[in-house]
Design an enzyme around this catalytic site. Structure first.
Site, PDB file in Angstrom:
ATOM      1  CD  GLU A   1      54.746  10.821  36.974  1.00 43.93           C
ATOM      2  OE1 GLU A   1      54.940  11.934  37.492  1.00 43.93           O
ATOM      3  OE2 GLU A   1      53.652  10.225  37.022  1.00 43.93           O
TER       4      GLU A   1
ATOM      5  CE1 TYR B   1      71.859  16.302  62.284  1.00 42.58           C
ATOM      6  CE2 TYR B   1      71.083  17.526  64.194  1.00 42.58           C
ATOM      7  CZ  TYR B   1      72.118  17.121  63.365  1.00 42.58           C
ATOM      8  OH  TYR B   1      73.398  17.520  63.612  1.00 42.58           O
TER       9      TYR B   1
ATOM     10  CB  ILE C   1      54.008  13.500  46.383  1.00 43.68           C
ATOM     11  CG1 ILE C   1      53.166  14.660  45.884  1.00 43.68           C
ATOM     12  CG2 ILE C   1      54.982  13.028  45.322  1.00 43.68           C
ATOM     13  CD1 ILE C   1      53.986  15.887  45.453  1.00 43.68           C
ATOM     14  CD  GLU C   2      48.610  14.481  46.836  1.00 39.65           C
ATOM     15  OE1 GLU C   2      49.406  13.688  46.264  1.00 39.65           O
ATOM     16  OE2 GLU C   2      47.900  15.299  46.214  1.00 39.65           O
TER      17      GLU C   2
ATOM     18  CE  LYS D   1      56.038  13.402  40.695  1.00 41.64           C
ATOM     19  NZ  LYS D   1      55.106  12.586  39.882  1.00 41.64           N
TER      20      LYS D   1
END
Length: 120
Positions: free
Chosen positions: A22, A54, A72-73, A99
């Site tokens: 990864e 934005y 990803i946390e 993901k």
């Protein structure tokens, strides 16, 4: 008047994950961000300075997703922290980091982590 601003399906390529592959190959990600803010002044004035920009939100997402992490946390938490730190009008925010096609040994479209944070 409280309202919500959503950035939906922000697509990025990143190198997050615990596996060596990864880190080297990377994968596709999706980020959804929703912020709650008082939008009453902006709805009357029609001025960008009275709302949550934005473009700024998207910049935060892109910058944080560019920093390699194992989880990803961790990325999701950094996004929330920056949104609340840099945009004082935001009362709360929720982010979902997905993901796409995770390497978990099965036919799984995506894995998503959702975090929510209120201004203290």
């Amino acid at each position: 008047m409280l309202g919500k601003i959503r950035l939906e399906n922000v697509r990025l390529y990143g190198f997050h994950g615990c596996l060596k592959e990864e880190e080297m190959i990377g994968s596709d990600y999706r980020v959804d961000l929703e912020v709650t803010a008082d939008l009453s002044a902006a709805s009357r004035s029609d001025r960008l300075g009275d709302t949550v920009d934005y473009v700024h939100l998207q910049s935060i997402i892109r910058e944080e997703m560019a920093i390699r992490t194992k989880l990803i946390e961790t990325v999701a938490a950094r996004i929330l922290d920056r949104v609340l730190e840099e945009l004082p009008a935001v009362k709360s925010a929720e982010v979902a980091v997905s993901k796409i096609n995770p390497p978990i040994g099965g036919d799984v479209q995506q894995v998503t982590v959702c975090l929510h944070k209120n201004r203290d």
